[in-house]
Design a protein around this motif. Sequence first.
Motif, PDB file in Angstrom:
ATOM      1  N   ALA A  11       0.765  -1.217   0.048  1.00 51.27           N
ATOM      2  CA  ALA A  11       0.109  -0.018   0.025  1.00 51.27           C
ATOM      3  C   ALA A  11       0.867   1.297  -0.040  1.00 51.27           C
ATOM      4  CB  ALA A  11      -0.911   0.105   1.399  1.00 51.27           C
ATOM      5  N   ARG A  36       3.971   1.454  -1.107  1.00 52.61           N
ATOM      6  CA  ARG A  36       4.619   1.691  -2.261  1.00 52.61           C
ATOM      7  C   ARG A  36       3.910   2.298  -3.369  1.00 52.61           C
ATOM      8  NH1 ARG A  36       7.797  -3.730  -3.580  1.00 52.61           N
ATOM      9  NH2 ARG A  36       9.360  -2.233  -4.301  1.00 52.61           N
ATOM     10  N   ASN A  37       2.615   1.704  -3.274  1.00 53.14           N
ATOM     11  CA  ASN A  37       1.653   2.279  -4.421  1.00 53.14           C
ATOM     12  C   ASN A  37       1.272   3.716  -4.170  1.00 53.14           C
ATOM     13  OD1 ASN A  37       1.537  -0.365  -5.330  1.00 53.14           O
ATOM     14  ND2 ASN A  37      -0.442  -1.017  -4.214  1.00 53.14           N
ATOM     15  N   LEU A  38       1.182   3.824  -3.017  1.00 54.16           N
ATOM     16  CA  LEU A  38       0.741   5.367  -2.637  1.00 54.16           C
ATOM     17  C   LEU A  38       1.786   6.398  -2.978  1.00 54.16           C
ATOM     18  CD1 LEU A  38      -1.279   7.362  -1.488  1.00 54.16           C
ATOM     19  CD2 LEU A  38      -0.549   6.938   0.790  1.00 54.16           C
ATOM     20  N   GLU A  63       1.055  -7.232  -7.011  1.00 55.99           N
ATOM     21  CA  GLU A  63      -0.212  -7.896  -6.908  1.00 55.99           C
ATOM     22  C   GLU A  63      -0.923  -7.959  -8.341  1.00 55.99           C
ATOM     23  OE1 GLU A  63      -2.101  -5.528  -3.875  1.00 55.99           O
ATOM     24  OE2 GLU A  63      -1.172  -6.558  -2.176  1.00 55.99           O
ATOM     25  N   VAL A  78      -4.968  -7.943  -9.275  1.00 52.38           N
ATOM     26  CA  VAL A  78      -6.394  -7.593  -9.129  1.00 52.38           C
ATOM     27  C   VAL A  78      -6.967  -8.131 -10.330  1.00 52.38           C
ATOM     28  CG1 VAL A  78      -8.185  -5.808  -9.029  1.00 52.38           C
ATOM     29  CG2 VAL A  78      -5.685  -5.367  -7.965  1.00 52.38           C
ATOM     30  N   THR A  96     -13.057   2.737 -13.199  1.00 52.78           N
ATOM     31  CA  THR A  96     -13.037   2.854 -11.617  1.00 52.78           C
ATOM     32  C   THR A  96     -11.831   2.047 -10.948  1.00 52.78           C
ATOM     33  OG1 THR A  96     -15.324   3.138 -11.677  1.00 52.78           O
ATOM     34  CG2 THR A  96     -14.564   2.569  -9.534  1.00 52.78           C
ATOM     35  N   GLN A 108      -8.485   3.404 -11.513  1.00 49.13           N
ATOM     36  CA  GLN A 108      -8.221   4.573 -10.528  1.00 49.13           C
ATOM     37  C   GLN A 108      -8.243   4.163  -9.045  1.00 49.13           C
ATOM     38  OE1 GLN A 108     -11.262   7.369 -11.467  1.00 49.13           O
ATOM     39  NE2 GLN A 108     -10.379   8.919  -9.830  1.00 49.13           N
ATOM     40  N   ARG A 109      -9.120   3.519  -8.679  1.00 51.68           N
ATOM     41  CA  ARG A 109      -8.974   2.922  -7.188  1.00 51.68           C
ATOM     42  C   ARG A 109      -7.623   2.379  -6.723  1.00 51.68           C
ATOM     43  NH1 ARG A 109     -14.844   2.238  -5.525  1.00 51.68           N
ATOM     44  NH2 ARG A 109     -14.331   1.787  -3.368  1.00 51.68           N
ATOM     45  N   SER A 110      -7.206   1.458  -7.538  1.00 52.12           N
ATOM     46  CA  SER A 110      -5.995   0.423  -7.294  1.00 52.12           C
ATOM     47  C   SER A 110      -4.837   1.101  -8.082  1.00 52.12           C
ATOM     48  CB  SER A 110      -6.256  -0.856  -7.960  1.00 52.12           C
ATOM     49  OG  SER A 110      -7.584  -1.459  -7.284  1.00 52.12           O
ATOM     50  N   ARG A 111      -5.089   1.991  -8.594  1.00 43.79           N
ATOM     51  CA  ARG A 111      -3.654   2.908  -9.511  1.00 43.79           C
ATOM     52  C   ARG A 111      -3.044   1.809 -10.078  1.00 43.79           C
ATOM     53  NH1 ARG A 111      -0.537   6.392  -7.135  1.00 43.79           N
ATOM     54  NH2 ARG A 111      -1.086   8.353  -6.482  1.00 43.79           N
ATOM     55  N   LEU A 113      -7.072   6.845 -21.050  1.00 42.94           N
ATOM     56  CA  LEU A 113      -6.706   7.061 -19.673  1.00 42.94           C
ATOM     57  C   LEU A 113      -5.355   7.160 -19.567  1.00 42.94           C
ATOM     58  CD1 LEU A 113      -9.614   6.642 -18.886  1.00 42.94           C
ATOM     59  CD2 LEU A 113      -8.827   4.631 -17.477  1.00 42.94           C
ATOM     60  N   GLN A 146     -12.994   8.512  -6.499  1.00 46.48           N
ATOM     61  CA  GLN A 146     -12.895   6.931  -6.294  1.00 46.48           C
ATOM     62  C   GLN A 146     -12.147   7.001  -5.258  1.00 46.48           C
ATOM     63  OE1 GLN A 146     -14.678   4.527  -7.234  1.00 46.48           O
ATOM     64  NE2 GLN A 146     -15.679   5.774  -8.961  1.00 46.48           N
ATOM     65  N   PRO A 147     -12.084   6.628  -4.053  1.00 48.16           N
ATOM     66  CA  PRO A 147     -11.101   6.604  -2.958  1.00 48.16           C
ATOM     67  C   PRO A 147     -10.097   5.706  -3.291  1.00 48.16           C
ATOM     68  CG  PRO A 147     -13.201   5.442  -2.226  1.00 48.16           C
ATOM     69  CD  PRO A 147     -13.342   6.040  -3.442  1.00 48.16           C
ATOM     70  N   THR A 183      -7.335   3.253  -2.991  1.00 47.88           N
ATOM     71  CA  THR A 183      -7.363   1.925  -2.081  1.00 47.88           C
ATOM     72  C   THR A 183      -6.055   1.885  -1.324  1.00 47.88           C
ATOM     73  OG1 THR A 183      -8.388   0.759  -3.803  1.00 47.88           O
ATOM     74  CG2 THR A 183      -7.770  -0.380  -1.852  1.00 47.88           C
ATOM     75  N   ALA A 184      -4.901   2.480  -2.086  1.00 44.86           N
ATOM     76  CA  ALA A 184      -3.673   2.288  -1.252  1.00 44.86           C
ATOM     77  C   ALA A 184      -3.535   3.188  -0.288  1.00 44.86           C
ATOM     78  CB  ALA A 184      -2.406   2.593  -2.228  1.00 44.86           C
ATOM     79  N   GLU A 224     -10.766  -4.965  -1.984  1.00 44.65           N
ATOM     80  CA  GLU A 224     -10.091  -5.433  -2.907  1.00 44.65           C
ATOM     81  C   GLU A 224      -9.757  -6.949  -2.762  1.00 44.65           C
ATOM     82  OE1 GLU A 224      -6.333  -3.598  -3.864  1.00 44.65           O
ATOM     83  OE2 GLU A 224      -7.418  -2.324  -5.389  1.00 44.65           O
ATOM     84  N   LEU A 225      -9.868  -7.875  -3.528  1.00 45.95           N
ATOM     85  CA  LEU A 225      -9.335  -9.236  -3.338  1.00 45.95           C
ATOM     86  C   LEU A 225      -8.210  -9.663  -3.839  1.00 45.95           C
ATOM     87  CD1 LEU A 225     -10.490 -12.057  -2.593  1.00 45.95           C
ATOM     88  CD2 LEU A 225     -11.319 -12.261  -4.744  1.00 45.95           C
TER      89      LEU A 225
END
Lengths: 352, 352
Positions: A51, A53-55, A92, A94, A111, A114-117, A140, B47-48, B50-51, B92-93
Amino acid sequence: MKVTINDVAKHAGVSMKTVSRVINKEPSVRKKTYDIVMQAVKELNYQPNTAARNLAGTSSFAIGLVYDNPNAYYIIDMQNGVLSRCKEEGYELVIHPCSAGDPDMQQEIATMIQRSRLAGLVLTPPLSEQKHIIKMLDDLGISYVRLLSGQNTPSEENESKESIKNNNCIYVDDYAAAYEITEHLIKLGHKTIAFACGDAEHKSTTERLSGYKQALKDHNLSYNDSLVYEGTYSFESGVEGAKSLLKNNNESGITAILGGNDEIAAGALFASRLMNIAIPEQLSISGFEDSPFSRQTWPKLTTAHQANSVISEHAARLLFSKTRGSRSHDKDIITTFTPSVVIRESTGPAPK
Amino acid sequence: MKVTINDVAKHAGVSMKTVSRVINKEPSVRKKTYDIVMQAVKELNYQPNTAARNLAGTSSFAIGLVYDNPNAYYIIDMQNGVLSRCKEEGYELVIHPCSAGDPDMQQEIATMIQRSRLAGLVLTPPLSEQKHIIKMLDDLGISYVRLLSGQNTPSEENESKESIKNNNCIYVDDYAAAYEITEHLIKLGHKTIAFACGDAEHKSTTERLSGYKQALKDHNLSYNDSLVYEGTYSFESGVEGAKSLLKNNNESGITAILGGNDEIAAGALFASRLMNIAIPEQLSISGFEDSPFSRQTWPKLTTAHQANSVISEHAARLLFSKTRGSRSHDKDIITTFTPSVVIRESTGPAPK
DNA sequence: TTATTTTTTGACACCGGTATCATAAAATAA
DNA sequence: TTATTTTATGATACCGGTGTCAAAAAATAA
């Protein structure tokens, strides 16, 4: 309890940034420093927090796999192939099943990205073949890899000016495979070979059909529209297809049916049973894909082996090679796969 | 381009914390404020990330699905069920296939949990039945839900003192289902019913076996060890099992075989073909699970329907109910499922 | 040896949310 | 009305990394 990058840094006596460099395999870290840090990583059993790292990073450490395909075997193979690559690279995965029918599928994909970048996407057919999806992804600005039926010949993608790039595709040469399998039947003496197609919206359907046609042509057999059943990639369609093709006590004199995939072939097998037709004595049937399925029918299916998990693993490789610096060597990436014929018991010499 | 919580806050004229409250459905937000914020969320298509949520929060917004099961249909159903719940809850899964044989599987799971800061885990059999895995998860203090074969009777889990809690299990009553399906066969007049078992390490195997035994007993049929073939949950095992059970021209006089699952049953069907035994005239065969598989054999399989995607959806519900406040009402969660018999063409009256 | 260039390392500001706790507003009691 | 309690909102410090850019160290040139 949980070890952070700072713990490692302290333990190794370096700054946290250096640890970051090491775990990201960035250049310009002295060998000695590298070793010290790795040692600390090991000793503390450090796991970088995804998380974070993603952020923090520009691109995230997650990719997506999008599919709209009811074939469980296919999907599992795809997942496993991509997953194995992800593990290798510390990414990871998804997963995102969706149905093309859904009107807000596009929105949904957007979505998710965007959410999971997401750093990228792997698209399987038939989604990978839909222009509006591709267009959306291009808009995108997200990178993606498409699994496609066909050959890697740029000219073919004549989508004119705004030509969709084809350096991000993995091809499965269904044409060649269908050609090969048709030829196999021809060599067994079959002259009236039918084809039970899959969904029209899959490019593989037309590819396989073309290969079939070409093989007939090259062996001086005439092509006949009435020998092609246009169905879907399902067992049920195979049943219907066979019934339709063999109607009126097989008035067309068909001696072999080429199934669009293993399920269709299995369905045709099923229908043959209903009609009391002996396989392969009276009728040869072949599948396509070599799913576990094809080994569990009676008799076992002759088919074209398609290494789905390998294919998807290469798709992931290709994606990673574009996403981050080319950590994985592009040279190792195979971009075109040709399924090879596997001969089992469902095909045999043409009946007299 | 990308909308953050701050953008929404500004747009709505509130603090970002309030937005956070709204999207997390926390209490104590005035209706009016809530509406304003939601409006802004919609207008900006927020979209929030997730990270960020995972990083900042105490528990993350991702759960894991761990499986060690070669059955593609089963896995896909499990995934889809859990996924649908995740979507609902904005989670997320992370999927994690693994093989029990792997010695560092435990480490792998631990790593995954740590890396992705998983909020919880859904475990499918046979992993869900392995004590060392459960112990590890307990030690890690992570919440999880187990999919288990059996009934929800606390006493049964007599793991003594350190008794594993059973309020985090979803049960599939294989015993009852096997009983029912055996009874179906008995009512058809079968007296010598064989059972081709699945893997011994699956609890479902013993559960199904018990149900079978009990049904025999309740109908005054004697149980005979030689009528039980101990195999694995695979097609091949079904083939071998049937061959073994029907050996020497069916010296045991078997008139029905209960397959441990659909694949075994399909294998038995296959073997019967090899031995020229007519199904169901000479021999009845039934499966278990009602995978698509069971509709694609010849003849179609009588089986016990198990709604895997529903089951896994409830597993996810249960997990969420434990993880966050009980946003989903615990009352709606079904914790015991009993597969029900589906009668198709592979079973029929016992031959004279 | 010293000056200059290149390589390696570190300090620190973010990324986009959540958690805590203080503060403001509303509801209730006096 | 004012005091008190309750409820709604906001300010701010994190979460654990990455990116930037400057400083230190090493390598090279003078």
